[in-house]
Design a protein around this motif. Structure first.
Motif, short mmCIF file in Angstrom:
data_model
loop_
_atom_site.label_atom_id
_atom_site.label_comp_id
_atom_site.label_asym_id
_atom_site.label_seq_id
_atom_site.Cartn_x
_atom_site.Cartn_y
_atom_site.Cartn_z
N TYR A 1 -17.55 -7.86 35.54
CA TYR A 1 -18.30 -8.72 34.60
C TYR A 1 -19.07 -9.70 35.43
CZ TYR A 1 -15.65 -6.73 30.78
OH TYR A 1 -15.39 -5.81 29.80
N ARG A 2 -20.13 -10.16 34.89
CA ARG A 2 -20.88 -11.43 35.33
C ARG A 2 -20.01 -12.53 34.70
NH1 ARG A 2 -25.02 -7.78 33.73
NH2 ARG A 2 -26.27 -7.07 34.90
N PHE B 1 -9.21 -4.57 40.46
CA PHE B 1 -8.30 -5.65 40.64
C PHE B 1 -8.33 -6.20 42.03
CE2 PHE B 1 -4.07 -7.28 42.06
CZ PHE B 1 -3.99 -8.52 41.29
N PHE B 2 -8.39 -4.87 43.02
CA PHE B 2 -8.47 -5.35 44.41
C PHE B 2 -9.82 -5.87 44.78
CE2 PHE B 2 -4.91 -2.49 45.31
CZ PHE B 2 -3.70 -3.57 45.44
N LEU B 3 -11.02 -5.52 43.95
CA LEU B 3 -12.22 -5.97 44.27
C LEU B 3 -12.13 -7.39 44.05
CD1 LEU B 3 -15.43 -5.84 44.61
CD2 LEU B 3 -15.51 -5.40 41.93
N HIS B 4 -11.44 -7.98 42.93
CA HIS B 4 -11.19 -9.44 42.51
C HIS B 4 -10.29 -10.17 43.80
CE1 HIS B 4 -11.67 -9.29 37.88
NE2 HIS B 4 -12.33 -8.34 38.43
N VAL B 5 -9.44 -9.20 44.20
CA VAL B 5 -8.70 -9.91 45.57
C VAL B 5 -9.63 -10.39 46.68
CG1 VAL B 5 -6.95 -9.22 47.21
CG2 VAL B 5 -6.58 -8.88 44.92
N GLN B 6 -10.68 -9.28 46.96
CA GLN B 6 -11.53 -9.37 48.11
C GLN B 6 -12.63 -10.47 47.77
OE1 GLN B 6 -10.73 -8.17 51.05
NE2 GLN B 6 -8.87 -7.34 50.12
N GLY B 7 -13.04 -10.51 46.50
CA GLY B 7 -14.08 -11.55 46.10
C GLY B 7 -15.36 -11.09 46.25
N SER B 8 -15.75 -9.88 46.75
CA SER B 8 -16.94 -9.30 46.89
C SER B 8 -16.87 -8.07 47.45
CB SER B 8 -17.98 -10.04 47.78
OG SER B 8 -17.55 -9.82 49.12
N TYR C 1 -19.13 -12.59 44.68
CA TYR C 1 -18.49 -13.88 43.93
C TYR C 1 -19.28 -14.88 43.33
CZ TYR C 1 -15.28 -17.76 43.20
OH TYR C 1 -14.49 -18.83 42.43
N ASP C 2 -18.96 -14.94 41.82
CA ASP C 2 -19.73 -15.89 41.10
C ASP C 2 -19.05 -16.81 40.13
OD1 ASP C 2 -22.23 -17.37 40.21
OD2 ASP C 2 -22.48 -16.12 38.67
N GLY C 3 -17.68 -17.30 40.70
CA GLY C 3 -16.86 -18.03 40.08
C GLY C 3 -15.83 -17.40 39.27
N LYS C 4 -14.85 -18.01 38.75
CA LYS C 4 -13.53 -17.66 38.10
C LYS C 4 -13.30 -18.10 36.68
CE LYS C 4 -9.71 -18.82 39.94
NZ LYS C 4 -9.04 -19.64 38.59
N ASN C 5 -12.31 -17.76 35.95
CA ASN C 5 -11.84 -17.99 34.85
C ASN C 5 -11.05 -19.39 35.10
OD1 ASN C 5 -9.53 -17.25 35.38
ND2 ASN C 5 -9.25 -15.79 33.76
N ALA C 6 -10.57 -19.71 33.93
CA ALA C 6 -9.89 -21.27 33.92
C ALA C 6 -8.38 -20.97 34.42
CB ALA C 6 -10.31 -22.03 32.83
N TYR D 1 1.84 -5.44 35.20
CA TYR D 1 1.81 -5.98 36.49
C TYR D 1 0.53 -6.72 36.95
CZ TYR D 1 6.73 -4.82 37.48
OH TYR D 1 7.90 -4.82 37.44
N LEU D 2 -0.48 -5.94 36.58
CA LEU D 2 -1.96 -6.54 36.86
C LEU D 2 -2.23 -7.88 35.89
CD1 LEU D 2 -4.53 -3.32 37.36
CD2 LEU D 2 -2.63 -4.76 39.18
N THR D 3 -1.86 -7.73 34.90
CA THR D 3 -2.04 -8.90 33.96
C THR D 3 -1.08 -10.21 34.20
OG1 THR D 3 -0.58 -8.08 32.18
CG2 THR D 3 -2.99 -7.69 31.97
N LYS D 4 -0.01 -9.99 35.16
CA LYS D 4 0.78 -11.15 35.56
C LYS D 4 -0.10 -12.06 36.25
CE LYS D 4 4.84 -9.57 34.18
NZ LYS D 4 5.41 -10.50 32.74
N ASN D 5 -1.21 -11.63 36.80
CA ASN D 5 -2.28 -12.63 37.39
C ASN D 5 -3.24 -12.85 36.34
OD1 ASN D 5 -4.04 -14.05 38.99
ND2 ASN D 5 -4.79 -12.51 40.13
N PRO D 6 -3.20 -13.88 35.54
CA PRO D 6 -4.31 -14.25 34.77
C PRO D 6 -5.47 -14.51 35.23
CG PRO D 6 -2.90 -16.13 34.96
CD PRO D 6 -2.15 -14.98 35.76
N SER D 7 -5.57 -15.08 36.48
CA SER D 7 -6.81 -15.57 37.14
C SER D 7 -7.74 -14.10 37.11
CB SER D 7 -6.51 -16.10 38.46
OG SER D 7 -7.89 -16.32 39.10
N TYR D 8 -9.25 -14.54 36.94
CA TYR D 8 -10.19 -13.34 36.75
C TYR D 8 -11.37 -13.85 37.51
CZ TYR D 8 -12.12 -9.15 34.41
OH TYR D 8 -12.48 -7.82 34.29
N ILE D 9 -11.89 -12.70 38.40
CA ILE D 9 -13.24 -13.26 39.18
C ILE D 9 -14.42 -12.50 38.30
CG2 ILE D 9 -14.18 -13.15 41.47
CD1 ILE D 9 -11.66 -14.73 41.25
N PHE D 10 -15.56 -13.27 38.46
CA PHE D 10 -16.70 -12.82 38.04
C PHE D 10 -17.79 -12.55 39.31
CE2 PHE D 10 -14.91 -15.82 34.70
CZ PHE D 10 -14.67 -14.66 33.62
N PHE D 11 -18.87 -11.80 38.87
CA PHE D 11 -19.55 -11.42 39.91
C PHE D 11 -21.08 -11.52 39.49
CE2 PHE D 11 -15.75 -9.11 40.37
CZ PHE D 11 -15.35 -9.31 41.90
#
Length: 395
Positions: free
Chosen positions: A179-180, A217-224, A240-245, A285-295
């Motif tokens: 997601y953007r 999920f691992f794309l989120h981990v790497q950030g780009s 990387y273009d930000g993250k959720n709250a 398990y993946l949703t144990k990390n609620p943080s989310y990265i946008f691109f």
């Protein structure tokens, strides 16, 4: 891995936020050893093959550290680059960054070494000038530089550029959106709400749809990373273009605490293996990390926190409060062997690096950018060890 409180330009390796920072005491002091003999080829690590039948994600025994000085072993091959001259663009980027700093202000202040920005600039310009000489004879380094070891061992991890196969439309197994940035209220949605409850679906925010939620999920981990579209094979960078709250939670740590695997096995590969063997637990398990990265989509290569492209085997992410951007360093440590289970358990990495990025590291922790590809992914997923790092000080 991305720190949840500050938005750096990319996410570092998974190990960054999973590993406890452990720095071993070492003696500080200037090393100005006799000139090295010209390098003859890549350093050979002592054998350390994995036990027969060991799965690829198991760490092989670590080979003993070399007993000869790092500067006698350094070569383009030991850094896994074509030549020292190929470092020129990366060095130029550090020179340009450092040149904008007040020359008289202190840049590096570590036990045994204190450099102003002006001195750091001098060192970088000298290093840039002698790159062709280093290719002919690495021993000339001692003519221009002394090197000061950091007072503690360095935690060395790695990060890489993943490539994910995606579809432009939601079809068949390609259902996992990348997601953007939705902006505004959309940034309050959690990972579970976005990926499993469709909180951002139907808003035209998808750069593409992947078929593997673990890869996303691992794309989120790497950030780009890079997206390759199944429709025509074209590619685009997802930057990387930000993250959720929501705050970041280490999934690997949760899985260890719940007994999914022992702590000493924790790696990107081990997490993936467990989830592939237990597909009904992927969401849990993946949703144990609620943080989310946008691109955001780009044809430009990923840039580091210094604002410039990062270079494989030459750029490191650092804690800029410990080591400033632009710093010229040498690192001597082990990378996981590749292909796994086919030879020595480690590859010795001895090379010149520059601080050009950041992430979740704290203190004496360097995260080496390994570039794209399967080897980079394998090594980044397993890297978590100590190394020796040196500040190059111009004479």
């Amino acid at each position: 891995m991305m720190c949840p409180t500050t938005p750096p330009a990319r996410l570092s390796a998974l190990a960054l936020c999973l590993a406890a920072l452990l720095c071993l005491t070492a003696c500080a002091g200037v090393e100005d050893v006799p000139p090295a003999a010209p390098a003859r080829g890549p350093a050979q690590a002592a054998p350390g093959t994995a036990p027969a039948g060991a799965p690829p994600q198991m760490r092989a025994p670590v080979a003993p550290a070399p007993t000869t000085p790092w500067n006698t072993r350094i070569s383009p091959a030991s850094q896994q680059i074509p030549s020292f001259a190929s470092l020129a663009p990366a060095v130029d980027r550090s020179i340009a960054f450092v040149a904008r700093k007040p020359a008289g202000n202190v840049a590096i202040d570590q036990p045994g070494v204190r450099l102003t920005w002006g001195q750091l600039h001098q060192g970088l310009t000298t290093f840039r000038r002698i790159l062709p000489e280093l290719d002919r004879d690495p021993s000339v380094l001692s003519k221009y530089f002394t090197w000061v070891p950091l007072s503690t061992d360095t935690l060395l991890t790695g990060y890489y550029e993943p490539t994910i196969e995606v579809s432009r439309t939601k079809q068949g197994p390609y259902v996992w959106g990348i997601y953007r940035n939705p902006g505004g209220a959309g940034k309050h949605h959690s990972r579970d709400a976005i990926d499993y409850a469709g909180a951002l679906s139907g808003k035209g925010l998808e750069l593409g749809f992947a078929k593997d939620p673990i890869a996303v999920f691992f794309l989120h981990v790497q950030g780009s990373g890079k997206l390759r579209y199944i429709e025509d094979g074209s590619t685009v960078y997802a930057l990387y273009d930000g993250k959720n709250a929501h705050r970041y939670v280490g999934v690997g740590r949760v899985m260890v605490e719940r007994g999914c695997f022992p702590e000493e096995e924790m790696s990107m590969q081990r997490i993936r293996r467990y989830l592939e063997e237990n597909p009904t637990q992927v969401r849990e398990y993946l949703t144990k990390n609620p943080s989310y990265i946008f691109f955001k989509a780009s044809q430009s290569t990923p840039v580091g926190a210094m604002g410039v492209p990062v270079t494989p085997h030459a750029s490191v992410a650092v804690d800029p409060g410990f080591m400033p951007y632009g710093s010229l360093l040498a690192v001597d440590g082990d990378l996981p062997g590749y292909p796994p289970g086919t030879g020595p358990g480690v590859e010795r990495f001895t090379g010149f690096v520059m601080a050009q990025d950041t992430g979740c590291m704290r203190g004496n922790h360097f995260d080496l950018y390994l570039g794209p590809g399967e080897k980079a992914a394998h090594q980044a997923g397993l890297m978590k060890g100590t190394a020796k790092a040196y500040v190059l000080v111009p004479k």
